[in-house]
Design a protein around this motif. Structure first.
Motif, PDB file in Angstrom:
ATOM      1  N   LYS A  94       0.810  -1.225   0.000  1.00 22.42           N
ATOM      2  CA  LYS A  94       0.000   0.000   0.000  1.00 22.42           C
ATOM      3  C   LYS A  94       0.837   1.266   0.000  1.00 22.42           C
ATOM      4  CE  LYS A  94      -0.684   0.308   5.022  1.00 22.42           C
ATOM      5  NZ  LYS A  94      -1.677   0.222   6.110  1.00 22.42           N
ATOM      6  N   ASN A  95       2.114   1.180   0.410  1.00 22.63           N
ATOM      7  CA  ASN A  95       2.982   2.358   0.410  1.00 22.63           C
ATOM      8  C   ASN A  95       3.654   2.597  -0.936  1.00 22.63           C
ATOM      9  OD1 ASN A  95       2.505   2.868   3.160  1.00 22.63           O
ATOM     10  ND2 ASN A  95       4.027   1.344   3.759  1.00 22.63           N
ATOM     11  N   SER A  96       3.394   1.733  -1.896  1.00 22.87           N
ATOM     12  CA  SER A  96       3.972   1.918  -3.227  1.00 22.87           C
ATOM     13  C   SER A  96       3.326   3.123  -3.914  1.00 22.87           C
ATOM     14  CB  SER A  96       3.739   0.659  -4.071  1.00 22.87           C
ATOM     15  OG  SER A  96       4.041   0.912  -5.430  1.00 22.87           O
ATOM     16  N   PRO A  97       4.117   3.938  -4.648  1.00 29.57           N
ATOM     17  CA  PRO A  97       3.547   5.086  -5.361  1.00 29.57           C
ATOM     18  C   PRO A  97       2.778   4.710  -6.621  1.00 29.57           C
ATOM     19  CG  PRO A  97       5.900   4.923  -5.786  1.00 29.57           C
ATOM     20  CD  PRO A  97       5.586   3.877  -4.767  1.00 29.57           C
ATOM     21  N   ALA A  98       2.695   3.405  -6.925  1.00 33.07           N
ATOM     22  CA  ALA A  98       1.987   2.983  -8.137  1.00 33.07           C
ATOM     23  C   ALA A  98       0.526   3.400  -8.081  1.00 33.07           C
ATOM     24  CB  ALA A  98       2.098   1.466  -8.303  1.00 33.07           C
ATOM     25  N   LYS A  99      -0.038   3.666  -9.242  1.00 34.22           N
ATOM     26  CA  LYS A  99      -1.428   4.123  -9.295  1.00 34.22           C
ATOM     27  C   LYS A  99      -2.393   3.004  -8.936  1.00 34.22           C
ATOM     28  CE  LYS A  99      -4.682   6.705 -12.115  1.00 34.22           C
ATOM     29  NZ  LYS A  99      -4.867   7.501 -13.345  1.00 34.22           N
ATOM     30  N   HIS A 100      -2.112   1.784  -9.414  1.00 35.62           N
ATOM     31  CA  HIS A 100      -2.966   0.635  -9.118  1.00 35.62           C
ATOM     32  C   HIS A 100      -2.097  -0.458  -8.497  1.00 35.62           C
ATOM     33  CE1 HIS A 100      -6.215   2.492 -11.300  1.00 35.62           C
ATOM     34  NE2 HIS A 100      -5.495   2.558 -12.395  1.00 35.62           N
ATOM     35  N   ARG A 101      -2.604  -1.063  -7.433  1.00 29.43           N
ATOM     36  CA  ARG A 101      -1.862  -2.106  -6.716  1.00 29.43           C
ATOM     37  C   ARG A 101      -2.750  -3.342  -6.609  1.00 29.43           C
ATOM     38  NH1 ARG A 101      -0.759   2.884  -4.525  1.00 29.43           N
ATOM     39  NH2 ARG A 101      -2.729   2.838  -3.366  1.00 29.43           N
ATOM     40  N   LEU A 102      -2.250  -4.460  -7.083  1.00 26.86           N
ATOM     41  CA  LEU A 102      -3.010  -5.710  -7.111  1.00 26.86           C
ATOM     42  C   LEU A 102      -2.387  -6.711  -6.152  1.00 26.86           C
ATOM     43  CD1 LEU A 102      -3.447  -6.179 -10.976  1.00 26.86           C
ATOM     44  CD2 LEU A 102      -5.053  -5.106  -9.403  1.00 26.86           C
ATOM     45  N   LEU A 103      -3.227  -7.400  -5.397  1.00 26.76           N
ATOM     46  CA  LEU A 103      -2.775  -8.471  -4.515  1.00 26.76           C
ATOM     47  C   LEU A 103      -3.543  -9.739  -4.881  1.00 26.76           C
ATOM     48  CD1 LEU A 103      -1.238  -9.651  -2.146  1.00 26.76           C
ATOM     49  CD2 LEU A 103      -2.995  -8.727  -0.610  1.00 26.76           C
ATOM     50  N   PHE A 104      -2.819 -10.718  -5.423  1.00 27.11           N
ATOM     51  CA  PHE A 104      -3.400 -12.017  -5.763  1.00 27.11           C
ATOM     52  C   PHE A 104      -3.127 -12.980  -4.603  1.00 27.11           C
ATOM     53  CE2 PHE A 104      -2.525  -9.952  -9.788  1.00 27.11           C
ATOM     54  CZ  PHE A 104      -3.676 -10.200 -10.522  1.00 27.11           C
ATOM     55  N   VAL A 105      -4.178 -13.533  -4.029  1.00 22.85           N
ATOM     56  CA  VAL A 105      -4.052 -14.428  -2.868  1.00 22.85           C
ATOM     57  C   VAL A 105      -4.357 -15.851  -3.337  1.00 22.85           C
ATOM     58  CG1 VAL A 105      -4.812 -14.919  -0.534  1.00 22.85           C
ATOM     59  CG2 VAL A 105      -4.776 -12.554  -1.354  1.00 22.85           C
ATOM     60  N   VAL A 106      -3.305 -16.667  -3.441  1.00 24.94           N
ATOM     61  CA  VAL A 106      -3.441 -18.053  -3.897  1.00 24.94           C
ATOM     62  C   VAL A 106      -3.503 -18.947  -2.659  1.00 24.94           C
ATOM     63  CG1 VAL A 106      -2.428 -19.883  -5.305  1.00 24.94           C
ATOM     64  CG2 VAL A 106      -2.111 -17.481  -5.957  1.00 24.94           C
ATOM     65  N   THR A 107      -4.627 -19.611  -2.437  1.00 26.98           N
ATOM     66  CA  THR A 107      -4.817 -20.407  -1.228  1.00 26.98           C
ATOM     67  C   THR A 107      -5.862 -21.486  -1.477  1.00 26.98           C
ATOM     68  OG1 THR A 107      -5.445 -20.297   1.114  1.00 26.98           O
ATOM     69  CG2 THR A 107      -6.576 -18.791  -0.378  1.00 26.98           C
ATOM     70  N   ASP A 108      -5.885 -22.463  -0.591  1.00 27.69           N
ATOM     71  CA  ASP A 108      -6.940 -23.483  -0.641  1.00 27.69           C
ATOM     72  C   ASP A 108      -8.020 -23.227   0.409  1.00 27.69           C
ATOM     73  OD1 ASP A 108      -5.487 -24.054   1.597  1.00 27.69           O
ATOM     74  OD2 ASP A 108      -5.374 -26.209   1.274  1.00 27.69           O
ATOM     75  N   GLY A 109      -7.865 -22.119   1.161  1.00 27.18           N
ATOM     76  CA  GLY A 109      -8.868 -21.771   2.167  1.00 27.18           C
ATOM     77  C   GLY A 109      -8.796 -22.578   3.446  1.00 27.18           C
ATOM     78  N   ASP A 110      -7.842 -23.523   3.542  1.00 32.90           N
ATOM     79  CA  ASP A 110      -7.717 -24.348   4.748  1.00 32.90           C
ATOM     80  C   ASP A 110      -6.711 -23.676   5.683  1.00 32.90           C
ATOM     81  OD1 ASP A 110      -7.694 -26.257   6.648  1.00 32.90           O
ATOM     82  OD2 ASP A 110      -6.918 -27.874   5.399  1.00 32.90           O
ATOM     83  N   ILE A 111      -7.191 -22.737   6.498  1.00 33.60           N
ATOM     84  CA  ILE A 111      -6.318 -21.961   7.370  1.00 33.60           C
ATOM     85  C   ILE A 111      -6.059 -22.778   8.626  1.00 33.60           C
ATOM     86  CG2 ILE A 111      -5.953 -19.668   8.325  1.00 33.60           C
ATOM     87  CD1 ILE A 111      -6.744 -19.766   5.337  1.00 33.60           C
ATOM     88  N   SER A 112      -4.793 -23.183   8.847  1.00 34.34           N
ATOM     89  CA  SER A 112      -4.518 -24.216   9.844  1.00 34.34           C
ATOM     90  C   SER A 112      -3.795 -23.712  11.085  1.00 34.34           C
ATOM     91  CB  SER A 112      -3.681 -25.332   9.200  1.00 34.34           C
ATOM     92  OG  SER A 112      -2.559 -24.791   8.529  1.00 34.34           O
ATOM     93  N   GLY A 113      -3.379 -22.444  11.124  1.00 36.77           N
ATOM     94  CA  GLY A 113      -2.677 -21.934  12.302  1.00 36.77           C
ATOM     95  C   GLY A 113      -3.608 -21.754  13.488  1.00 36.77           C
ATOM     96  N   THR A 114      -3.027 -21.474  14.643  1.00 39.49           N
ATOM     97  CA  THR A 114      -3.830 -21.346  15.860  1.00 39.49           C
ATOM     98  C   THR A 114      -3.478 -20.060  16.604  1.00 39.49           C
ATOM     99  OG1 THR A 114      -2.181 -22.661  17.056  1.00 39.49           O
ATOM    100  CG2 THR A 114      -4.107 -23.821  16.203  1.00 39.49           C
ATOM    101  N   TYR A 115      -4.464 -19.567  17.347  1.00 36.11           N
ATOM    102  CA  TYR A 115      -4.281 -18.439  18.258  1.00 36.11           C
ATOM    103  C   TYR A 115      -4.623 -18.911  19.671  1.00 36.11           C
ATOM    104  CZ  TYR A 115      -4.046 -15.237  14.269  1.00 36.11           C
ATOM    105  OH  TYR A 115      -3.681 -14.594  13.122  1.00 36.11           O
ATOM    106  N   ILE A 116      -3.930 -18.362  20.660  1.00 32.71           N
ATOM    107  CA  ILE A 116      -4.100 -18.757  22.051  1.00 32.71           C
ATOM    108  C   ILE A 116      -4.620 -17.555  22.844  1.00 32.71           C
ATOM    109  CG2 ILE A 116      -2.961 -19.704  24.092  1.00 32.71           C
ATOM    110  CD1 ILE A 116      -3.072 -21.605  21.692  1.00 32.71           C
ATOM    111  N   ASN A 117      -5.639 -17.795  23.680  1.00 27.62           N
ATOM    112  CA  ASN A 117      -6.174 -16.693  24.491  1.00 27.62           C
ATOM    113  C   ASN A 117      -5.384 -16.545  25.789  1.00 27.62           C
ATOM    114  OD1 ASN A 117      -7.039 -18.737  26.197  1.00 27.62           O
ATOM    115  ND2 ASN A 117      -9.162 -18.624  25.551  1.00 27.62           N
ATOM    116  N   LYS A 118      -5.811 -15.607  26.637  1.00 31.36           N
ATOM    117  CA  LYS A 118      -5.071 -15.317  27.861  1.00 31.36           C
ATOM    118  C   LYS A 118      -5.167 -16.446  28.882  1.00 31.36           C
ATOM    119  CE  LYS A 118      -5.546 -10.336  27.238  1.00 31.36           C
ATOM    120  NZ  LYS A 118      -6.081  -9.069  27.781  1.00 31.36           N
ATOM    121  N   LYS A 119      -6.113 -17.367  28.679  1.00 32.26           N
ATOM    122  CA  LYS A 119      -6.227 -18.529  29.556  1.00 32.26           C
ATOM    123  C   LYS A 119      -5.440 -19.725  29.028  1.00 32.26           C
ATOM    124  CE  LYS A 119     -10.820 -17.231  31.254  1.00 32.26           C
ATOM    125  NZ  LYS A 119     -12.248 -17.646  31.393  1.00 32.26           N
ATOM    126  N   ASN A 120      -4.598 -19.463  28.039  1.00 35.82           N
ATOM    127  CA  ASN A 120      -3.753 -20.502  27.432  1.00 35.82           C
ATOM    128  C   ASN A 120      -4.570 -21.594  26.762  1.00 35.82           C
ATOM    129  OD1 ASN A 120      -1.173 -21.393  26.734  1.00 35.82           O
ATOM    130  ND2 ASN A 120      -1.111 -22.858  28.407  1.00 35.82           N
TER     131      ASN A 120
END
Length: 601
Positions: free
Chosen positions: A480-506
């Motif tokens: 987004k900080n690029s001075p280009a007039k148009h900026r494209l982001l192609f997201v290649v994925t299978d949609g299977d998001i496998s990472g984890t987040y931990i809350n304050k109760k571990n």
């Protein structure tokens, strides 16, 4: 006995036989137990792979598939060890049953043995060859008949050779292989008779754990636990909550559905998500530390040849687009000769008489960055991309379409993302470090070196988990900080998001990774600083992206993705109309002046 074997023999394809045997249980029907090994870059390995398929089918023929499915480890490294161990037990089933007389299986196993012996630098995807050899060595030590049938493999079964195949891996997994080798008699004693093969798996399974229990349960005890857990899970699923709990349960906010976008223009609040802890350190690197291929694999070359005509036709369309858009983003400027003009200045004369020799200049034409379009290809390198050849297809998308964008005059970066190693204990928020692999920068040309770097995605050592939302935010800040007039982001994925987040109760935050991915896409689409285009690989993500093109085959690159993006780019350029025409007229005037040699002062 021999006559009975021939009578029972069925001309069923071993691969089909494996699917039928492995698809008897599990949440999904007709899904193989475990992952099957692949060698996509070597067409000569086809019959050897059939040998692996035969071994898996033979093992499952004499195993309780419900039991095997239930105890298969969740972690990828240990799961590959488990699958390889099953295949080695398939050799036990082969040597101890009438299947030893089947000529088709014999030929496939001979081809497998020949391939393992003759191939230098063996690389098998989705597989742990060291674990296979450890279990096979244990089986040969127990069954003399199997030792005779696999005599040719003795050079591969020495301790030194096995641990050469083990290769570089994280220390905790190297310890598992060492423990498997040292304690192999724990499960090998159940290889005879063949009816005890389930007991062998029950004794083999604990050795794959980092901290195995001191008490080793047998097959029946494990099955009782599995059955009890299944009954408890089923009862919990159908049991209605008590009336006293209904009011308290209603206070909890339900997790947002995965495929539900925010309303148009609504900016989601990402402050809801916990920040990244200081102990989680992300890394950006080149892919050269992973397996590098001195030549492009033959499989990739074959794919290029199969689609050469259509890709060449598509390249012409992008070259035509580059010609159409060049006048709108180009500019003319004077360049002094000592900065790259046609004749350098004489320094001595310039110092003595700075006005006696007028500066020689020439008119050059170059693209202005603030009028350009730039793009980033971000693609997922998680374990789930190994299924159904998604990683191979994502390689082709990133490689071929990035090359098309470059031909269209659009500077492109190619970035892959995965995670590094194990989870970080005692942190809140994301508990794994991100690894970003920079395959190509926007300044670099798309050439053979780019293709060779991309071929490193075939190395499964880099495939761990994925945080598509985190990777998109990192790329978003980069783009987004690029001075280009148009900026494209192609997201290649299978949609299977496998990472984890931990809350304050571990404890793990349920659906946090998926929800964060959805909210990041919504944020980018609402801010409109970068145009996001989803490129789901054999998946449906229309509920996440407002713009997406599903890719199920290589043909979709030039039949669906290329026309779709060209249409979007031309829509971007329509609003430049009169200004582009005026710039084009000025360019023509400058060119005429240069040819005539006039206008230089």
């Amino acid at each position: 006995m021999r006559g009975q074997a021939k009578k029972r023999h069925s001309p069923v394809n071993p691969e089909d036989m494996l699917k039928n045997l492995a698809g008897l249980t599990g949440a999904k029907r007709n899904t193989p137990v475990g992952s099957l090994p692949t060698i996509p870059w070597d067409p000569k390995a086809e019959q050897a792979l059939k040998g692996f398929y035969d071994l898996r089918a033979l093992a499952l023929r004499f195993l309780d598939t419900e039991f095997v499915t239930a105890i298969r480890p969740v972690h990828t490294e240990q799961a590959y060890m488990f699958d390889a161990g099953l295949d080695a037990m398939g050799y036990v089933a082969f040597a101890s049953s009438e299947y030893a007389n089947y000529p088709g299986i014999q030929n496939n196993l001979q081809a497998l043995q020949g391939y393992l012996l003759k191939t230098s630098n063996l690389q098998i995807m989705q597989y742990d060859l060291a674990a296979f050899l450890v279990v096979l060595r244990a089986a040969r030590e127990t069954l003399p008949g199997l030792a005779v049938k696999t005599q040719d493999l003795e050079p591969l079964l020495t301790e030194e050779r096995i641990f050469q195949f083990s290769g570089k891996r994280q220390s905790e997994f190297a310890r598992i292989i060492r423990g498997l080798f040292n304690k192999r008699q724990q499960f090998a004693r159940f290889f005879h008779p063949l009816s005890e093969l389930n007991e062998a798996v029950a004794a083999f399974f604990p050795l794959l754990q980092h901290d195995p229990d001191k008490t080793i349960l047998n097959y029946r005890a494990l099955m009782e636990r599995i059955s009890a857990a299944s009954k408890n899970a089923g009862a919990g699923a159908i049991k209605a909550p008590p009336a006293s709990d209904k009011k308290s349960a209603s206070r909890h906010k339900r997790s947002a559905p995965r495929k539900k976008r925010h309303a148009n223009g609504e900016v989601p609040n990402l402050d809801y998500y916990l920040p990244v802890a200081a102990a989680v350190t992300d890394r950006v690197t080149r892919p050269d530390q992973f397996v590098s291929w001195p030549i492009v694999p033959a499989t990739i070359k074959d794919l290029y040849l199969q689609h050469a005509r259509e890709l060449t036709r598509t390249q012409r369309a992008w070259e035509q687009y580059a010609k159409e858009t060049w006048p709108a983003k180009s500019a003319m400027r004077w360049q002094i000769a000592d900065e790259g003009g046609s004749r350098p200045l004489h320094l001595t004369q310039t110092v003595i008489d700075p006005f006696g020799q007028p500066l020689e200049v020439k008119l050059i034409e170059e693209a202005q960055q603030e009028r350009q379009t730039e793009a980033i290809f971000l693609f997922n390198l998680s374990v789930s991309m190994q299924e159904d050849d998604r990683s191979l297809l994502s390689f082709m998308v990133a490689d071929r379409f990035s090359e098309l964008l470059t031909r269209g005059g659009i500077p492109t970066e190619i970035i892959g993302h995965t995670t590094t190693g194990e989870a970080i204990p005692r942190v809140t928020g994301r508990n794994r470090s991100m690894l970003y692999l920079l395959f190509k920068t926007r300044e670099e040309p798309h050439n053979l070196l780019t293709v060779q770097r991309l071929c490193s995605v075939l190395d499964t050592q880099m495939h761990y988990l994925s945080y598509d939302g985190e990777a998109m935010m990192w790329t978003y800040d980069r783009l987004k900080n690029s001075p280009a007039k148009h900026r494209l982001l192609f997201v290649v994925t299978d949609g299977d998001i496998s990472g984890t987040y931990i809350n304050k109760k571990n404890k793990e935050l349920r659906n946090a990774t998926t929800n964060y991915f959805r909210d990041v896409v919504a944020l980018m689409e609402a801010e409109k600083r970068v145009d996001v285009i989803g490129v789901p690989i054999k998946a449906d993500l229309d509920g996440i992206f407002s713009r997406s093109v599903r890719i199920d085959s290589i043909e979709d690159i030039y039949k669906k993705l290329s026309p779709y993006v060209l249409k979007i780019l031309r829509e971007f350029n329509n609003d430049e109309g009169e200004a582009a025409k005026a710039r084009r007229l000025r360019m023509v005037a400058h060119r005429k002046a240069r040819v005539a040699g006039r206008g230089l002062t």
